[in-house]
Write an enzyme that holds these catalytic residues in place. Structure first.
Site, PDB file in Angstrom:
ATOM      1  N   ARG A  52       0.795  -1.227   0.000  1.00 42.16           N
ATOM      2  CA  ARG A  52       0.000   0.000   0.000  1.00 42.16           C
ATOM      3  C   ARG A  52       0.829   1.279   0.000  1.00 42.16           C
ATOM      4  O   ARG A  52       0.432   2.282  -0.574  1.00 42.16           O
ATOM      5  CB  ARG A  52      -0.923  -0.012   1.216  1.00 42.16           C
ATOM      6  CG  ARG A  52      -2.242   0.665   0.916  1.00 42.16           C
ATOM      7  CD  ARG A  52      -3.234   0.442   1.968  1.00 42.16           C
ATOM      8  NE  ARG A  52      -2.592   0.363   3.278  1.00 42.16           N
ATOM      9  CZ  ARG A  52      -3.222   0.022   4.377  1.00 42.16           C
ATOM     10  NH1 ARG A  52      -4.494  -0.290   4.323  1.00 42.16           N
ATOM     11  NH2 ARG A  52      -2.604  -0.033   5.536  1.00 42.16           N
ATOM     12  N   LYS A 159       2.592 -20.359   7.554  1.00 37.85           N
ATOM     13  CA  LYS A 159       1.762 -20.515   8.729  1.00 37.85           C
ATOM     14  C   LYS A 159       1.497 -19.149   9.364  1.00 37.85           C
ATOM     15  O   LYS A 159       2.313 -18.256   9.156  1.00 37.85           O
ATOM     16  CB  LYS A 159       2.417 -21.481   9.705  1.00 37.85           C
ATOM     17  CG  LYS A 159       3.549 -20.877  10.529  1.00 37.85           C
ATOM     18  CD  LYS A 159       4.042 -21.909  11.466  1.00 37.85           C
ATOM     19  CE  LYS A 159       4.478 -21.494  12.788  1.00 37.85           C
ATOM     20  NZ  LYS A 159       4.784 -20.221  13.259  1.00 37.85           N
ATOM     21  N   HIS A 251       6.103 -27.370  12.913  1.00 35.71           N
ATOM     22  CA  HIS A 251       7.502 -27.830  12.885  1.00 35.71           C
ATOM     23  C   HIS A 251       7.709 -29.174  13.592  1.00 35.71           C
ATOM     24  O   HIS A 251       8.350 -30.072  13.077  1.00 35.71           O
ATOM     25  CB  HIS A 251       8.426 -26.798  13.549  1.00 35.71           C
ATOM     26  CG  HIS A 251       8.205 -25.390  13.083  1.00 35.71           C
ATOM     27  ND1 HIS A 251       7.904 -25.084  11.782  1.00 35.71           N
ATOM     28  CD2 HIS A 251       8.234 -24.197  13.740  1.00 35.71           C
ATOM     29  CE1 HIS A 251       7.779 -23.770  11.657  1.00 35.71           C
ATOM     30  NE2 HIS A 251       7.958 -23.216  12.832  1.00 35.71           N
TER      31      HIS A 251
HETATM   32  C1  BG6 Z   1       8.531 -19.867  13.967  1.00 36.44           C
HETATM   33  C2  BG6 Z   1       7.819 -19.536  15.239  1.00 36.44           C
HETATM   34  O1  BG6 Z   1       7.689 -20.584  13.110  1.00 36.44           O
HETATM   35  O2  BG6 Z   1       9.677 -20.655  14.256  1.00 36.44           O
HETATM   36  C3  BG6 Z   1       8.739 -18.806  16.199  1.00 36.44           C
HETATM   37  O3  BG6 Z   1       6.699 -18.711  14.959  1.00 36.44           O
HETATM   38  C4  BG6 Z   1      10.011 -19.594  16.406  1.00 36.44           C
HETATM   39  O4  BG6 Z   1       8.078 -18.600  17.447  1.00 36.44           O
HETATM   40  C5  BG6 Z   1      10.630 -19.998  15.076  1.00 36.44           C
HETATM   41  O5  BG6 Z   1      10.897 -18.782  17.134  1.00 36.44           O
HETATM   42  C6  BG6 Z   1      11.789 -20.958  15.287  1.00 36.44           C
HETATM   43  O6  BG6 Z   1      12.469 -21.152  14.095  1.00 36.44           O
HETATM   44  P1  BG6 Z   1      14.019 -21.485  14.067  1.00 36.44           P
HETATM   45  O7  BG6 Z   1      14.337 -21.672  12.608  1.00 36.44           O
HETATM   46  O8  BG6 Z   1      14.712 -20.299  14.681  1.00 36.44           O
HETATM   47  O9  BG6 Z   1      14.206 -22.720  14.871  1.00 36.44           O
END
Ligand code: BG6
Length: 505
Positions: A52, A159, A251
């Site tokens: 925007r 997500k 995850h």
């Molecule tokens: C994200 C979460 O999907 O993954 C976060 O929303 C989290 O809360 C992050 O910190 C962790 O990812 P990574 O790659 O740092 O392990």
């Protein structure tokens, strides 16, 4: 997964909706820059940021260039590569709800010619999920997204994919209104991590380990995703999500699925995704009774991490002072299939833990200690193999060995494989791989609709068990510790203890 020659790929245009948000400058542009640097982008491509705010192509490029200094994983930024890359970046100003803005987008695309840059389109929806439906409909009306048009069009979304099963289904219906399921790339950035991909390679390219990968040899499995960071300024989001939705629904269940699934019939995306769904469906359903026995949540109170004071969760900005939201969760899951019957899978994740480290520890059944009982009591250390997902990516095997000397002392020793030592420090960001696979149209690293929905079924059943119940004293933990006492109790029921991720230098 794709092995094609990038120089032979047809061109494409990537359109980022919500381009002025953090994600573009922090992750997407650095990832595209590195793909150019590594000569992995198609020879012809364009990137259009749609947002925007008023900006010109040039002012946006300057903004992104400045951000790259901060967020690039390689430094300094290579000016020659940046200059060549930046010529492909454009900005399209418009409101997501305004049909005229999409016409402008269509004209910009048409100005690139009538070939692949106009027809092969990757739409990255970096907007609120509540805006996905609107964007998709508008893009379709502007003649840019079709189920059976010429060229290819794909949607990339991240997500949260809804906040429960019902909302995920509604979202999936919106995503597939004007696109086939095969045109939707749902990103879980864990699947772009080298070590997470290696789980399949490790399991299915080594007969010595795969033979042991079942209930006959494995006592239990622990999956830990620890984070030193607290919730910080994400309190507003976290109050809605909590650790279960933020980390487990996506995850952690993905890592579990890769660790425990059956071998796929091929490395084709659908074959792998079929096996992951089968695995998720084999997780023993959680009744409210089972939730009380098998799932522990936790919330941090004030403490310190690395000597730095940390506020309690309830004192974080935008968090209710009496919030019951979990910043930690530990699960004991059973997979009711032939391979894993009776083997507990423990999963835990939390914020403000002492270490940012993720690993999978497969602990084998105890070794009979009759021979060594007089030398080391009845407690021979059980063998274990640990897949270190991050940091110090690698794999280590723990087994017993004789302590040198005249006695018959036995103690655990380890064999360690380190990615860096073996392959050198090559660590592409997860986004680089994921964006490349989205351009190539390989769905292996993206989450299929039924995976998302099955994962929500599991998460919803846990939430139902928690409904209306406040956290108990045993579910609080001090920032900087390994979680609440209740999580230790969970393992103690079966005579197990948590193992902290190992850090190797
Ligand atoms: C994200 C979460 O999907 O993954 C976060 O929303 C989290 O809360 C992050 O910190 C962790 O990812 P990574 O790659 O740092 O392990």
């Amino acid at each position: 997964m794709n092995n094609s020659d990038p120089s032979k790929e047809p061109g494409c245009t990537i359109v980022i909706f919500g381009a002025s948000g953090d994600l573009t400058a922090r992750k997407l542009i650095p990832a595209f820059y590195h793909l150019c640097k590594d000569k992995l982008m198609p020879p012809e491509f364009r990137i259009i940021g749609f947002a925007r705010r008023e900006k010109t192509d040039d002012s946006w490029r300057q903004e992104l260039r400045a951000a790259l200094d901060q967020f690039s994983r390689t430094k300094p930024v290579d000016e020659k590569i940046w200059t060549a890359f930046a010529k492909n970046i454009f900005y399209c100003q418009g409101d997501l709800t305004d049909a005229a803005a999409y016409q402008k987008l269509e004209q910009l695309l048409t100005s690139f010619g009538s070939g692949p840059l106009r027809e092969n389109l990757l739409f990255y929806l970096a907007t609120q999920p509540s805006q996905f439906g609107e964007v998709i409909e508008q893009v379709h009306r502007a003649g840019l997204l079709n189920k059976n048009g010429s060229g290819w069009q794909r949607l990339v979304v991240e997500k949260p994919f809804g906040h429960d099963l019902a909302s995920a289904r509604a979202l999936n219906a919106e995503l597939t209104r004007f696109a086939h399921e095969q045109q939707v790339c749902r990103i879980d950035h864990y699947l772009g991590k080298e070590t997470v991909q290696n789980i399949l390679m490790f399991r299915f390219s080594n007969s010595i380990f795969e033979k042991l990968w079942n209930r006959n040899s494995v006592d239990h499995v622990q999956i830990t995703v620890g984070e030193k960071i607290g919730v910080g300024d994400r309190g507003g989001y976290y109050e809605e999500a909590g650790a279960l939705r933020d980390m487990v629904q996506n995850h952690m269940l993905q890592v579990l699925a890769l660790c425990a699934m059956e071998p796929p019939v091929s490395l084709e995306a659908e074959a792998i995704r079929d096996e992951k769904v089968k695995l998720l469906k084999s997780i023993r359903p959680l009744t409210p009774d089972n939730v009380a026995k098998q799932i522990v949540r936790g919330q941090y109170f004030a403490g310190s991490v690395d000597g730095q004071p940390r506020p309690g969760y309830r004192q974080e900005p935008k968090v209710k002072p009496d919030s019951n939201v979990e910043t930690y969760v530990a699960l004991k899951l059973f997979i009711d299939n032939w391979r894993w019957s009776g083997v507990p899978f423990y999963l835990r994740t939390g914020k403000n833990l002492p270490m940012s480290a993720s690993d999978v520890r497969v602990q084998f059944r105890p070794t009979p200690s009759v021979l060594f009982a007089t030398h080391c009591g009845n407690k021979l250390d059980a063998n274990a193999i640990t897949l270190r997902l991050q940091p110090n990516e690698g794999i280590y095997l723990r087994f017993n060995g004789k302590v040198p000397g005249m006695s018959l002392g036995v103690r655990p020793v380890r064999m360690n494989f380190s990615y860096d030592a073996e392959f050198g420090a090559y660590t592409p960001e997860a986004y680089e791989r994921l964006l490349l696979e989205a351009i190539h149209g390989d769905a292996t690293l993206f989450i299929r609709r039924d995976e998302v929905e099955t994962a929500w079924q599991i998460v919803d059943s846990i939430r139902a068990g928690w409904d209306g119940k406040s956290l108990t004293n045993r579910e609080f933990y001090a920032a900087g510790t390994w979680g609440p006492i209740a999580a230790d109790d969970l393992l103690a029921q079966s005579g197990h203890v948590w193992h902290e991720p190992q850090v190797f230098s």
